[in-house]
Design a protein around this motif. Structure first.
Motif, PDB file in Angstrom:
ATOM      1  N   GLN A   1       3.599   0.196   1.456  1.00 41.87           N
ATOM      2  CA  GLN A   1       3.255  -1.230   1.441  1.00 41.87           C
ATOM      3  C   GLN A   1       2.732  -1.653   0.063  1.00 41.87           C
ATOM      4  O   GLN A   1       3.108  -2.703  -0.452  1.00 41.87           O
ATOM      5  CB  GLN A   1       2.214  -1.514   2.519  1.00 41.87           C
ATOM      6  CG  GLN A   1       1.962  -2.967   2.760  1.00 41.87           C
ATOM      7  CD  GLN A   1       0.998  -3.177   3.930  1.00 41.87           C
ATOM      8  OE1 GLN A   1       0.242  -2.278   4.303  1.00 41.87           O
ATOM      9  NE2 GLN A   1       1.039  -4.363   4.508  1.00 41.87           N
ATOM     10  N   ALA A   2       1.883  -0.829  -0.546  1.00 37.99           N
ATOM     11  CA  ALA A   2       1.355  -1.143  -1.881  1.00 37.99           C
ATOM     12  C   ALA A   2       2.475  -1.168  -2.909  1.00 37.99           C
ATOM     13  O   ALA A   2       2.523  -2.056  -3.770  1.00 37.99           O
ATOM     14  CB  ALA A   2       0.286  -0.125  -2.272  1.00 37.99           C
TER      15      ALA A   2
ATOM     16  N   ASP B   1       6.049  -4.094  -6.509  1.00 39.37           N
ATOM     17  CA  ASP B   1       7.415  -4.393  -6.951  1.00 39.37           C
ATOM     18  C   ASP B   1       7.720  -5.882  -6.837  1.00 39.37           C
ATOM     19  O   ASP B   1       8.341  -6.476  -7.726  1.00 39.37           O
ATOM     20  CB  ASP B   1       8.434  -3.586  -6.148  1.00 39.37           C
ATOM     21  CG  ASP B   1       8.351  -2.087  -6.453  1.00 39.37           C
ATOM     22  OD1 ASP B   1       7.724  -1.698  -7.466  1.00 39.37           O
ATOM     23  OD2 ASP B   1       8.917  -1.299  -5.655  1.00 39.37           O
ATOM     24  N   ASP B   2       7.275  -6.508  -5.734  1.00 34.32           N
ATOM     25  CA  ASP B   2       7.486  -7.948  -5.555  1.00 34.32           C
ATOM     26  C   ASP B   2       6.775  -8.744  -6.645  1.00 34.32           C
ATOM     27  O   ASP B   2       7.340  -9.697  -7.195  1.00 34.32           O
ATOM     28  CB  ASP B   2       7.000  -8.406  -4.179  1.00 34.32           C
ATOM     29  CG  ASP B   2       7.863  -7.880  -3.040  1.00 34.32           C
ATOM     30  OD1 ASP B   2       8.992  -7.405  -3.311  1.00 34.32           O
ATOM     31  OD2 ASP B   2       7.397  -7.934  -1.877  1.00 34.32           O
ATOM     32  N   ARG B   3       5.536  -8.372  -6.971  1.00 27.15           N
ATOM     33  CA  ARG B   3       4.790  -9.075  -8.030  1.00 27.15           C
ATOM     34  C   ARG B   3       5.467  -8.896  -9.384  1.00 27.15           C
ATOM     35  O   ARG B   3       5.503  -9.828 -10.188  1.00 27.15           O
ATOM     36  CB  ARG B   3       3.346  -8.592  -8.080  1.00 27.15           C
ATOM     37  CG  ARG B   3       2.506  -9.042  -6.887  1.00 27.15           C
ATOM     38  CD  ARG B   3       1.021  -8.726  -7.054  1.00 27.15           C
ATOM     39  NE  ARG B   3       0.732  -7.316  -7.272  1.00 27.15           N
ATOM     40  CZ  ARG B   3       0.629  -6.394  -6.303  1.00 27.15           C
ATOM     41  NH1 ARG B   3       0.785  -6.762  -5.042  1.00 27.15           N
ATOM     42  NH2 ARG B   3       0.357  -5.140  -6.599  1.00 27.15           N
ATOM     43  N   GLN B   4       6.021  -7.707  -9.626  1.00 24.75           N
ATOM     44  CA  GLN B   4       6.708  -7.464 -10.892  1.00 24.75           C
ATOM     45  C   GLN B   4       7.966  -8.320 -11.008  1.00 24.75           C
ATOM     46  O   GLN B   4       8.241  -8.870 -12.065  1.00 24.75           O
ATOM     47  CB  GLN B   4       7.065  -5.980 -11.036  1.00 24.75           C
ATOM     48  CG  GLN B   4       5.875  -5.075 -11.204  1.00 24.75           C
ATOM     49  CD  GLN B   4       5.058  -5.426 -12.431  1.00 24.75           C
ATOM     50  OE1 GLN B   4       5.583  -5.569 -13.527  1.00 24.75           O
ATOM     51  NE2 GLN B   4       3.771  -5.598 -12.246  1.00 24.75           N
TER      52      GLN B   4
ATOM     53  N   VAL C   1      -1.481  12.593   2.631  1.00 27.21           N
ATOM     54  CA  VAL C   1      -0.211  11.919   2.313  1.00 27.21           C
ATOM     55  C   VAL C   1       0.433  11.386   3.585  1.00 27.21           C
ATOM     56  O   VAL C   1       0.857  10.222   3.640  1.00 27.21           O
ATOM     57  CB  VAL C   1       0.750  12.874   1.561  1.00 27.21           C
ATOM     58  CG1 VAL C   1       2.147  12.285   1.475  1.00 27.21           C
ATOM     59  CG2 VAL C   1       0.213  13.181   0.170  1.00 27.21           C
ATOM     60  N   ASN C   2       0.496  12.221   4.615  1.00 21.27           N
ATOM     61  CA  ASN C   2       1.101  11.782   5.876  1.00 21.27           C
ATOM     62  C   ASN C   2       0.347  10.608   6.487  1.00 21.27           C
ATOM     63  O   ASN C   2       0.954   9.675   7.007  1.00 21.27           O
ATOM     64  CB  ASN C   2       1.162  12.939   6.877  1.00 21.27           C
ATOM     65  CG  ASN C   2       2.200  13.969   6.512  1.00 21.27           C
ATOM     66  OD1 ASN C   2       3.155  13.686   5.805  1.00 21.27           O
ATOM     67  ND2 ASN C   2       1.999  15.183   6.991  1.00 21.27           N
ATOM     68  N   GLY C   3      -0.959  10.636   6.412  1.00 21.79           N
ATOM     69  CA  GLY C   3      -1.767   9.566   6.996  1.00 21.79           C
ATOM     70  C   GLY C   3      -1.771   8.275   6.206  1.00 21.79           C
ATOM     71  O   GLY C   3      -2.073   7.215   6.746  1.00 21.79           O
ATOM     72  N   ASN C   4      -1.449   8.347   4.921  1.00 20.64           N
ATOM     73  CA  ASN C   4      -1.523   7.162   4.060  1.00 20.64           C
ATOM     74  C   ASN C   4      -0.189   6.720   3.489  1.00 20.64           C
ATOM     75  O   ASN C   4      -0.139   5.766   2.715  1.00 20.64           O
ATOM     76  CB  ASN C   4      -2.513   7.426   2.909  1.00 20.64           C
ATOM     77  CG  ASN C   4      -3.926   7.534   3.413  1.00 20.64           C
ATOM     78  OD1 ASN C   4      -4.531   6.547   3.795  1.00 20.64           O
ATOM     79  ND2 ASN C   4      -4.440   8.753   3.447  1.00 20.64           N
ATOM     80  N   SER C   5       0.891   7.367   3.882  1.00 21.01           N
ATOM     81  CA  SER C   5       2.192   7.022   3.301  1.00 21.01           C
ATOM     82  C   SER C   5       2.595   5.581   3.606  1.00 21.01           C
ATOM     83  O   SER C   5       3.176   4.905   2.756  1.00 21.01           O
ATOM     84  CB  SER C   5       3.278   7.994   3.756  1.00 21.01           C
ATOM     85  OG  SER C   5       3.396   7.986   5.160  1.00 21.01           O
ATOM     86  N   GLY C   6       2.267   5.096   4.796  1.00 18.37           N
ATOM     87  CA  GLY C   6       2.583   3.703   5.135  1.00 18.37           C
ATOM     88  C   GLY C   6       1.876   2.722   4.215  1.00 18.37           C
ATOM     89  O   GLY C   6       2.478   1.746   3.736  1.00 18.37           O
ATOM     90  N   ASP C   7       0.588   2.966   3.947  1.00 19.08           N
ATOM     91  CA  ASP C   7      -0.171   2.098   3.038  1.00 19.08           C
ATOM     92  C   ASP C   7       0.382   2.167   1.615  1.00 19.08           C
ATOM     93  O   ASP C   7       0.431   1.158   0.906  1.00 19.08           O
ATOM     94  CB  ASP C   7      -1.646   2.499   3.022  1.00 19.08           C
ATOM     95  CG  ASP C   7      -2.339   2.206   4.349  1.00 19.08           C
ATOM     96  OD1 ASP C   7      -1.872   1.314   5.095  1.00 19.08           O
ATOM     97  OD2 ASP C   7      -3.356   2.876   4.627  1.00 19.08           O
ATOM     98  N   ILE C   8       0.808   3.351   1.207  1.00 11.39           N
ATOM     99  CA  ILE C   8       1.359   3.506  -0.138  1.00 11.39           C
ATOM    100  C   ILE C   8       2.692   2.787  -0.258  1.00 11.39           C
ATOM    101  O   ILE C   8       2.958   2.100  -1.247  1.00 11.39           O
ATOM    102  CB  ILE C   8       1.469   4.997  -0.508  1.00 11.39           C
ATOM    103  CG1 ILE C   8       0.061   5.578  -0.649  1.00 11.39           C
ATOM    104  CG2 ILE C   8       2.295   5.202  -1.775  1.00 11.39           C
ATOM    105  CD1 ILE C   8      -0.001   7.074  -0.778  1.00 11.39           C
TER     106      ILE C   8
END
Length: 133
Positions: free
Chosen positions: A118-119, A124-127, A109-116
């Motif tokens: 961003q995703a 949200d922008d696409r929605q 979680v700590n290592g991938n929170s930035g990617d999450i």
């Protein structure tokens, strides 16, 4: 094909069929349980200190989660008859054995929170775009 179908014969494939395994995963996979177990993995804690370190948990939810973890043999509880009553919690041997897998999850979680983040932002922008069309 379901993801678990590809793992036929593995322990993961059998989880769907076992009520007890699902109940245990519900307990140990709960967000509060993860916080409590990782906090108690550092040191034994009194109730209020554990509540402070598990930011945002209510007294009721902490009590309920601790009872579930104690029932499953992951956490021990020691009450000392003082005024006021002193209650301390710690991990049992079984609870300590869960620290490795949970630490791996927390590191992921700590290592991938930035990617999450961003995703999520992209989603949200696409929605928002699709709602305005």
């Amino acid at each position: 094909m379901k993801p678990l179908q590809a793992l036929t014969g593995s322990p993961l494939a059998r989880l769907e069929d076992c009520m007890l395994n699902r109940q245990i995963l519900d307990t140990v996979g709960d967000k509060w349980s993860v916080l409590i177990i990782t906090n108690l993995g550092v040191q034994n804690l009194r109730f209020k200190e554990l509540q402070r370190r598990s930011g945002g948990i209510s007294q009721r939810m902490l009590t309920q989660t601790l009872r579930h973890l104690e029932r499953d043999g992951l956490v021990w509880r020691k009450a000392t008859p003082t005024v006021p009553l002193t209650v301390e919690y710690g991990l049992t041997e079984l609870g300590n054995s869960l620290l490795g897998p949970l630490s791996g999850l927390v590191e992921w979680v700590n290592g991938n929170s930035g990617d999450i983040i961003q995703a999520r932002s992209g989603y949200d922008d696409r929605q928002k775009e699709s709602e305005t069309e």
